[in-house]
Design an enzyme around this catalytic site. Sequence first.
Site, PDB file in Angstrom:
ATOM      1  N   GLU A 179       0.837  -1.196   0.000  1.00 22.86           N
ATOM      2  CA  GLU A 179       0.000   0.000   0.000  1.00 22.86           C
ATOM      3  C   GLU A 179       0.874   1.249   0.000  1.00 22.86           C
ATOM      4  O   GLU A 179       1.958   1.252   0.599  1.00 22.86           O
ATOM      5  CB  GLU A 179      -0.922  -0.009   1.232  1.00 22.86           C
ATOM      6  CG  GLU A 179      -1.982   1.065   1.241  1.00 22.86           C
ATOM      7  CD  GLU A 179      -3.047   0.800   2.301  1.00 22.86           C
ATOM      8  OE1 GLU A 179      -3.585  -0.336   2.321  1.00 22.86           O
ATOM      9  OE2 GLU A 179      -3.323   1.704   3.105  1.00 22.86           O
TER      10      GLU A 179
ATOM     11  N   ASP B 292       0.162   5.363   0.775  1.00 23.56           N
ATOM     12  CA  ASP B 292      -0.899   6.202   1.319  1.00 23.56           C
ATOM     13  C   ASP B 292      -0.577   7.687   1.289  1.00 23.56           C
ATOM     14  O   ASP B 292       0.543   8.098   1.606  1.00 23.56           O
ATOM     15  CB  ASP B 292      -1.153   5.854   2.795  1.00 23.56           C
ATOM     16  CG  ASP B 292      -1.669   4.448   3.000  1.00 23.56           C
ATOM     17  OD1 ASP B 292      -2.409   3.964   2.128  1.00 23.56           O
ATOM     18  OD2 ASP B 292      -1.336   3.836   4.034  1.00 23.56           O
TER      19      ASP B 292
ATOM     20  N   GLU C 144      -2.918  10.372   3.320  1.00 25.57           N
ATOM     21  CA  GLU C 144      -4.096  10.508   4.161  1.00 25.57           C
ATOM     22  C   GLU C 144      -4.088  11.884   4.819  1.00 25.57           C
ATOM     23  O   GLU C 144      -3.061  12.323   5.331  1.00 25.57           O
ATOM     24  CB  GLU C 144      -4.125   9.431   5.242  1.00 25.57           C
ATOM     25  CG  GLU C 144      -4.197   8.018   4.684  1.00 25.57           C
ATOM     26  CD  GLU C 144      -3.987   6.967   5.757  1.00 25.57           C
ATOM     27  OE1 GLU C 144      -4.839   6.067   5.861  1.00 25.57           O
ATOM     28  OE2 GLU C 144      -2.978   7.042   6.486  1.00 25.57           O
TER      29      GLU C 144
ATOM     30  N   ASN D  88      -0.561  12.552   6.171  1.00 25.72           N
ATOM     31  CA  ASN D  88       0.166  11.349   6.543  1.00 25.72           C
ATOM     32  C   ASN D  88       0.552  10.582   5.281  1.00 25.72           C
ATOM     33  O   ASN D  88      -0.308  10.205   4.487  1.00 25.72           O
ATOM     34  CB  ASN D  88      -0.702  10.457   7.436  1.00 25.72           C
ATOM     35  CG  ASN D  88       0.003   9.174   7.837  1.00 25.72           C
ATOM     36  OD1 ASN D  88       1.136   9.203   8.322  1.00 25.72           O
ATOM     37  ND2 ASN D  88      -0.658   8.042   7.636  1.00 25.72           N
ATOM     38  N   THR D  89       1.858  10.368   5.070  1.00 28.57           N
ATOM     39  CA  THR D  89       2.337   9.510   3.979  1.00 28.57           C
ATOM     40  C   THR D  89       2.852   8.222   4.595  1.00 28.57           C
ATOM     41  O   THR D  89       3.502   8.236   5.632  1.00 28.57           O
ATOM     42  CB  THR D  89       3.450  10.198   3.170  1.00 28.57           C
ATOM     43  OG1 THR D  89       4.617  10.368   3.985  1.00 28.57           O
ATOM     44  CG2 THR D  89       2.993  11.558   2.656  1.00 28.57           C
ATOM     45  N   ASN D  90       2.562   7.110   3.930  1.00 27.90           N
ATOM     46  CA  ASN D  90       2.991   5.821   4.480  1.00 27.90           C
ATOM     47  C   ASN D  90       3.194   4.830   3.349  1.00 27.90           C
ATOM     48  O   ASN D  90       2.594   4.962   2.270  1.00 27.90           O
ATOM     49  CB  ASN D  90       1.948   5.287   5.466  1.00 27.90           C
ATOM     50  CG  ASN D  90       2.498   4.199   6.389  1.00 27.90           C
ATOM     51  OD1 ASN D  90       3.700   3.939   6.414  1.00 27.90           O
ATOM     52  ND2 ASN D  90       1.618   3.561   7.149  1.00 27.90           N
TER      53      ASN D  90
ATOM     54  N   LYS E 216       4.034   1.043   9.169  1.00 26.62           N
ATOM     55  CA  LYS E 216       4.779   1.768  10.211  1.00 26.62           C
ATOM     56  C   LYS E 216       5.926   2.581   9.615  1.00 26.62           C
ATOM     57  O   LYS E 216       7.019   2.650  10.174  1.00 26.62           O
ATOM     58  CB  LYS E 216       5.317   0.812  11.278  1.00 26.62           C
ATOM     59  CG  LYS E 216       4.257  -0.015  11.983  1.00 26.62           C
ATOM     60  CD  LYS E 216       4.880  -0.942  13.007  1.00 26.62           C
ATOM     61  CE  LYS E 216       3.840  -1.827  13.674  1.00 26.62           C
ATOM     62  NZ  LYS E 216       4.457  -2.774  14.631  1.00 26.62           N
ATOM     63  N   LYS E 217       5.697   3.174   8.457  1.00 21.33           N
ATOM     64  CA  LYS E 217       6.738   3.972   7.805  1.00 21.33           C
ATOM     65  C   LYS E 217       6.213   5.381   7.517  1.00 21.33           C
ATOM     66  O   LYS E 217       6.421   5.943   6.449  1.00 21.33           O
ATOM     67  CB  LYS E 217       7.211   3.281   6.530  1.00 21.33           C
ATOM     68  CG  LYS E 217       7.726   1.846   6.788  1.00 21.33           C
ATOM     69  CD  LYS E 217       8.253   1.189   5.544  1.00 21.33           C
ATOM     70  CE  LYS E 217       8.567  -0.288   5.796  1.00 21.33           C
ATOM     71  NZ  LYS E 217       9.559  -0.495   6.859  1.00 21.33           N
ATOM     72  N   GLU E 218       5.576   5.966   8.511  1.00 23.83           N
ATOM     73  CA  GLU E 218       4.891   7.233   8.321  1.00 23.83           C
ATOM     74  C   GLU E 218       5.821   8.436   8.375  1.00 23.83           C
ATOM     75  O   GLU E 218       6.674   8.526   9.261  1.00 23.83           O
ATOM     76  CB  GLU E 218       3.804   7.430   9.392  1.00 23.83           C
ATOM     77  CG  GLU E 218       2.743   6.350   9.436  1.00 23.83           C
ATOM     78  CD  GLU E 218       3.033   5.296  10.486  1.00 23.83           C
ATOM     79  OE1 GLU E 218       4.229   5.107  10.822  1.00 23.83           O
ATOM     80  OE2 GLU E 218       2.077   4.676  10.979  1.00 23.83           O
TER      81      GLU E 218
ATOM     82  N   TRP F 270      -8.588   7.964  15.920  1.00 28.59           N
ATOM     83  CA  TRP F 270      -7.175   8.074  15.570  1.00 28.59           C
ATOM     84  C   TRP F 270      -6.763   9.413  14.979  1.00 28.59           C
ATOM     85  O   TRP F 270      -5.658   9.915  15.232  1.00 28.59           O
ATOM     86  CB  TRP F 270      -6.852   6.958  14.559  1.00 28.59           C
ATOM     87  CG  TRP F 270      -5.591   7.122  13.781  1.00 28.59           C
ATOM     88  CD1 TRP F 270      -4.312   6.993  14.246  1.00 28.59           C
ATOM     89  CD2 TRP F 270      -5.476   7.453  12.389  1.00 28.59           C
ATOM     90  NE1 TRP F 270      -3.406   7.210  13.228  1.00 28.59           N
ATOM     91  CE2 TRP F 270      -4.097   7.495  12.083  1.00 28.59           C
ATOM     92  CE3 TRP F 270      -6.403   7.703  11.369  1.00 28.59           C
ATOM     93  CZ2 TRP F 270      -3.626   7.787  10.801  1.00 28.59           C
ATOM     94  CZ3 TRP F 270      -5.924   7.991  10.106  1.00 28.59           C
ATOM     95  CH2 TRP F 270      -4.559   8.023   9.836  1.00 28.59           C
TER      96      TRP F 270
ATOM     97  N   ARG G 281       8.412   3.710  19.814  1.00 30.34           N
ATOM     98  CA  ARG G 281       7.699   2.754  18.958  1.00 30.34           C
ATOM     99  C   ARG G 281       8.588   1.591  18.549  1.00 30.34           C
ATOM    100  O   ARG G 281       8.099   0.483  18.293  1.00 30.34           O
ATOM    101  CB  ARG G 281       7.194   3.480  17.716  1.00 30.34           C
ATOM    102  CG  ARG G 281       6.215   2.691  16.871  1.00 30.34           C
ATOM    103  CD  ARG G 281       5.809   3.540  15.678  1.00 30.34           C
ATOM    104  NE  ARG G 281       4.734   2.958  14.915  1.00 30.34           N
ATOM    105  CZ  ARG G 281       4.294   3.448  13.757  1.00 30.34           C
ATOM    106  NH1 ARG G 281       4.857   4.541  13.258  1.00 30.34           N
ATOM    107  NH2 ARG G 281       3.313   2.872  13.104  1.00 30.34           N
TER     108      ARG G 281
END
Length: 282
Positions: free
Chosen positions: A101, A103, A105, A118-120, A128-130, A193, A270
């Site tokens: 995926e 993203d 957002e 938010n890019t991921n 988990k690469k935001e 969220w 994290r």
Amino acid sequence: MAARRAMWFAVAVALLAASASADSWLYEKFTTDGNVRADYNAQGQQVTSLILNQQSGGAFSSRQKYLYGQFSIQMKLIPGNSAGTVTSFYLTSGDGPGHDEIDMEFMGNSSGQPVVLNTNVWANGDGKKEHQFYLWFDPSADYHTYTIIWNDKSIIFKVDDLFIRSFKRYADLPYPGAKPMSVHATLWDGSYWATQQGKVKVDWSGAPFVVSYRGYSADACVPNGDGRPLSCPAGTDRWMNRQLDGAEWGTVAWAKKNYMHYNYCEDGWRFPQGFPAECSRN
């Protein structure tokens, strides 16, 4: 005179219809779900609106899947208090545990606060690469262009004419390069969220919430089945070999210095066992 006016009216209607037909991307290229409305502006551009109320949000998903390409759309986000809402433009291979995926957002904001983009990147079910950025403009005041460039070397995120992120491929690390992906846009209730880690919920007294999309473009390769070469448009090199130059890396650095809200490579809480491998290589 009446006949002449009727003739000019008929010509105008025909021209508008032809223009609209040429830009009728929604139902030709996508399926829809939930609250979706399609109209045309005065220039003949199709404008698609996703609408969120307490009963449902809205979405559209491409009929075609792609393997590498450049994908762009113009968006005008929710004005005023959009806290708790999530608006997206993204690519995904599906919902399975090993999905890929990419993203973009947009997490809703309380009035007067900046919107967070938010890019991921997900590869084989690992996300988990935001990288998250405060937008430096009001994205509800006018349309802005959001672009994802996906090739076999990197994934590049662009806002209008500014590059804000490049996610590089490494041979020994997961990367979205084997699974075809479809294009999606959604508007949904992300109260748990989206805004201040879920502390601020959707205020339904402001519903319905509307996000508008126009000017969709996919310059991309289409898979032809296992072992067969991709079907790619002419001039694929313009994005297939696209890498950032020095000036473009400068805009990435500018966005990171001035507008970055969150970087997964700096979140030690994290990743107590150590940061993902690409963090030390970028």
